[in-house]
Every structure is written in structure tokens, then in C-alpha cells.
Design a protein around this motif. Structure first.
Motif, PDB file in Angstrom:
ATOM      1  N   TRP A   1       0.923  -1.258  -0.004  1.00 32.98           N
ATOM      2  CA  TRP A   1      -0.071  -0.056  -0.087  1.00 32.98           C
ATOM      3  C   TRP A   1       0.908   1.197   0.118  1.00 32.98           C
ATOM      4  O   TRP A   1       1.836   1.120   0.326  1.00 32.98           O
TER       5      TRP A   1
ATOM      6  N   GLY B   1      -2.470   5.314   1.851  1.00 30.41           N
ATOM      7  CA  GLY B   1      -4.050   4.793   1.933  1.00 30.41           C
ATOM      8  C   GLY B   1      -4.533   4.039   0.632  1.00 30.41           C
ATOM      9  O   GLY B   1      -5.468   3.566   0.529  1.00 30.41           O
ATOM     10  N   LYS B   2      -3.650   3.755  -0.353  1.00 25.98           N
ATOM     11  CA  LYS B   2      -4.226   3.159  -1.746  1.00 25.98           C
ATOM     12  C   LYS B   2      -3.488   1.858  -1.894  1.00 25.98           C
ATOM     13  O   LYS B   2      -2.210   1.860  -1.480  1.00 25.98           O
TER      14      LYS B   2
ATOM     15  N   GLU C   1      -8.717  -7.103   1.701  1.00 26.60           N
ATOM     16  CA  GLU C   1      -8.543  -5.574   1.516  1.00 26.60           C
ATOM     17  C   GLU C   1      -9.233  -4.791   2.667  1.00 26.60           C
ATOM     18  O   GLU C   1      -9.031  -3.961   3.300  1.00 26.60           O
ATOM     19  N   LYS C   2     -10.383  -5.332   3.111  1.00 33.53           N
ATOM     20  CA  LYS C   2     -11.420  -4.581   4.074  1.00 33.53           C
ATOM     21  C   LYS C   2     -10.934  -4.755   5.267  1.00 33.53           C
ATOM     22  O   LYS C   2     -10.849  -3.935   6.010  1.00 33.53           O
TER      23      LYS C   2
ATOM     24  N   ARG D   1      -8.069  -2.311   5.987  1.00 35.92           N
ATOM     25  CA  ARG D   1      -8.589  -0.913   5.927  1.00 35.92           C
ATOM     26  C   ARG D   1      -9.200  -0.450   7.216  1.00 35.92           C
ATOM     27  O   ARG D   1      -9.024   0.552   7.646  1.00 35.92           O
TER      28      ARG D   1
ATOM     29  N   ASP E   1      -6.373  -0.009   9.501  1.00 37.65           N
ATOM     30  CA  ASP E   1      -5.355   0.994   9.391  1.00 37.65           C
ATOM     31  C   ASP E   1      -6.260   1.868   8.475  1.00 37.65           C
ATOM     32  O   ASP E   1      -6.366   1.612   7.299  1.00 37.65           O
ATOM     33  N   PRO E   2      -6.570   3.264   8.888  1.00 41.98           N
ATOM     34  CA  PRO E   2      -7.346   4.029   8.226  1.00 41.98           C
ATOM     35  C   PRO E   2      -6.551   4.459   6.769  1.00 41.98           C
ATOM     36  O   PRO E   2      -7.297   4.824   5.900  1.00 41.98           O
ATOM     37  N   SER E   3      -5.042   4.405   7.019  1.00 43.87           N
ATOM     38  CA  SER E   3      -4.415   4.800   5.599  1.00 43.87           C
ATOM     39  C   SER E   3      -3.175   4.001   5.818  1.00 43.87           C
ATOM     40  O   SER E   3      -2.282   4.251   6.109  1.00 43.87           O
ATOM     41  N   PRO E   4      -3.387   2.896   5.075  1.00 41.34           N
ATOM     42  CA  PRO E   4      -2.364   1.852   5.120  1.00 41.34           C
ATOM     43  C   PRO E   4      -1.130   2.489   4.215  1.00 41.34           C
ATOM     44  O   PRO E   4      -1.476   3.029   3.171  1.00 41.34           O
TER      45      PRO E   4
END
Length: 354
Positions: free
Chosen positions: A202, A205-206, A248-249, A252, A255-258
Motif C-alpha cells: 500500500w 492509503g491506496k 482488503e477490507k 482498511r 489502518d485507515p491509511s495503510p
């Protein structure tokens, strides 16, 4: 050329990581190890012995290695070293590509609580901090159960137990042998379904890319009580939307901003992936071996080796456009101690990797 430091370089995961990145001529690789015998294993340009992560001199000695070798990027491989470095990385003055310290430092119980609060399908988990917690355990969870450590890797302290008495005997044995103390254990529902793993990278966050696999066999599983010995001898890549999306879920939710690498463990229940663990800041042990095979044998671009992609983004801050999921074909990786490693599809492909 970049100077790269890999800690725990002589462990299986470290050796595999280094095997992948040294396919590139961009890196001068320095490894550290606490075990002098393991310094023989990795293909590095330079090896240094340092204290264990719990030693009060560890950070000072690590800092000296960084300064002595003019290190550009630090990759902590073993979980204990990752946690120490994540907590103290500002004091080390070297580039890393890690999640936030508070994410890395969560234990398995705290992880499960975060996942539950965020509506993630997880294995039911119960904290065991004393013998009293076992008195009414059979009313809280169905047996058999999976007893495991709150911290650590490789199936540490794990065992399948069929009753509260079994759980008590197992914990007492581990405590009496000095391997653990009360409070080191959690109990999870035992899931009979497929054993699956997901590795991902990541950036801010993406999700950059990922792949999933099913573990089919473990080394010397017949010699252990749990049958789990950390890393598989046989695994196959799987392409399944439900697995990718569940993993993926879960990341997230943790961590809100991986940012960096995240590995997810899952077991299946009634066809549904259930999250058993999210390892933040870590790839699984074989990530480098898959990466090595991807470049050397499957002839994929270098960025398809996740260790190489991880270093490239960590150093140069440029994220390539590539598939988010399923970057490897549906093949098997078969390996064992002293037997080498093979990739195969059981039809047209059969190549010796090591």
C-alpha cells in the motif's frame, strides 16, 4: 546504487527477501543477525552480528551499523525487530516504509477487537488472562478451539484443544516450561476450512498490488501438536474476489491509511473467508521466493516481485500502475528443507527455482 539494511537477514524470510532484491544491481545489501551461524545463509554484500532486539544495546548497535554503512533504507524483517524499529524509527534517521507505530504494535487480541468493531468477519476470539477465565469458557465458545499466543509468529504456543481441561493443561504446560505466562494466550474458534494468506503493498492509503494463496501443507506438521509450523511447504496461488475483498477490507479496518506492506491470514467457514490475523508492516515468509520465481522463471517485470517493488516505492516515492489483485498466475510453490523449491501448474509448467 542504494545501500539497503535488512535485519534478521539469516532467517528464512530474510533470506527470501534478499534473494529477490539481489536480482537487481541497484542495491548494496547489508544484513544483520543475532545468530552467527545464520550469517552464512543470506546472499548479502556485508553481514554484521548485533544483539537481540530485547538487549538494551540493540538500538545503539543498529544505529552504528546504519552510520557505518551509510544506509539509505532499513527493512526490519522479524516481527520483534519490526516493532522496536517502528517505535523508534525517528531516532534512527534512516528511510523506512512502515505503517504507523500504533498499528504495528497491536497484538492479535487488539487486532481482533478492532476488526470486530468494524464489522469484519473474524474468528471468535476470547482473552485468557488467568485460570478463572476458563471456568465458564464452554458457554462462550464452541469446542474444539485454537489456543495461540497474543504476540509472535510461526504458530507460537498454538494447539487445538477439545475441552476447557485441555486448554488449562496446555497453558499450564507452556507456563511451567517457561515458554509463556498467563496473559500471553488467546482462544479462537477452530475453523476447519481452507487456510489462506494474502500479501499486499500500500502507499498512502491506496492499494498498490496484492496476491492470495492457499496453504496446503506445512513442514514436519506430523511432528507438532498443532500441525502448524509457520510457513508452508506447499501453497497455490488463488484468484478469488471474495478472498481479495475480505483481506482488503480487513487491512482498511486495521489502518485507515495503510502504508507499506500488510499480510492477512484467513480460514474459511461455510465458504466465507474469516480473518484470523493482520500483520502490519510484514510480508509473509515466502514473499521473496515468489518474487524471485516471478522474475527468474515466469519472466514477469521486476516490479512484480513485491520486495523489489517495496524498495522502489520506499526509496523513489513513485507508484507504478499495475493490477491491484492476482499478480501471479494460479500455480503451486512446492519446497522443503534440503529438497529445493519448485513452481508447477501440474500440466505444462514445472521448473526448479532453488
Amino acid at each position: 546504487m542504494y545501500n539497503i539494511l535488512v535485519t534478521g537477514a539469516g532467517g528464512t524470510a530474510g533470506v527470501n527477501f534478499i534473494r529477490s532484491i539481489t536480482l537487481s544491481d541497484k542495491y548494496f545489501v547489508v544484513g544483520t543477525e543475532r545468530n552467527k551461524f545464520h550469517t552464512l545463509f543470506p546472499n548479502v554484500n556485508k553481514m554484521e552480528v548485533i544483539p537481540n532486539h530485547s538487549d538494551h544495546n540493540y538500538l545503539d548497535e543498529l544505529r552504528k551499523v546504519i552510520e557505518r554503512n551509510d544506509i539509505d533504507f532499513l527493512h526490519p524483517q522479524p516481527t520483534p525487530e519490526l516493532q522496536v524499529i517502528a517505535k523508534n524509527r525517528d531516532a534512527l534517521d534512516v528511510e523506512t516504509y512502515l505503517p504507523a507505530p500504533e498499528v504495528v504494535l497491536r497484538d492479535k487480541l487488539a487486532q481482533q477487537r478492532v476488526l470486530e468493531r468494524n464489522g469484519i468477519d473474524v474468528a471468535k476470539t476470547i482473552e485468557i488472562s488467568s485460570e478463572a477465565d476458563l471456568h465458564d469458557i464452554e458457554g462462550k465458545i464452541a469446542f474444539p478451539v485454537w489456543v495461540r499466543a497474543r504476540r509472535g509468529a510461526g504458530g507460537r504456543l498454538s494447539n487445538k484443544c477439545h475441552s476447557a481441561d485441555d486448554v488449562l493443561l496446555w497453558i499450564k504446560l507452556c507456563v511451567s516450561q517457561g515458554r509463556a505466562k498467563w496473559g500471553d494466550f488467546i482462544i479462537q474458534e477452530f475453523l476447519e476450512g481452507r487456510d489462506m494468506a494474502w500479501d499486499s503493498l500500500w502507499h498512502e492509503g491506496k492499494l498498490v498490488t496484492s496476491y492470495a494463496r492457499e496453504r496446503l501443507e506445512y513442514p514436519f506438521s506430523q511432528l507438532t501438536l498443532s500441525g502448524i509450523t509457520g510457513t508452508p511447504t506447499v501453497a497455490r496461488v488463488i484468484h478469488e474476489d471474495k478472498v481479495n475483498l475480505a483481506a482488503e477490507k480487513a487491512v482498511r479496518a486495521i489502518d485507515p491509511s495503510p502504508h507499506g506492506c500488510y499480510s492477512v491470514d484467513m480460514k474459511e467457514k461455510d465458504g466465507k473467508p474469516m480473518i484470523t490475523e493482520v500483520d502490519s508492516g510484514k510480508f509473509h515468509t515466502t514473499i521473496g521466493l515468489w518474487g524471485y520465481a516471478a522474475i527468474k522463471h515466469l519472466k514477469l517485470p521486476a516490479i512484480y516481485a513485491l520486495p523489489n517493488l517495496y524498495l522502489s516505492i520506499g526509496l523513489e516515492k513513485q507508484v507504478p500502475d499495475m493490477p491491484k489483485y492476482d499478480i501471479y498466475p494460479e500455480i503451486y510453490l512446492v519446497r522443503h528443507i534440503d529438497c529445493g523449491a519448485w513452481i508447477t501448474d501440474w500440466h505444462n509448467l514445472k521448473e526448479k527455482v532453488l
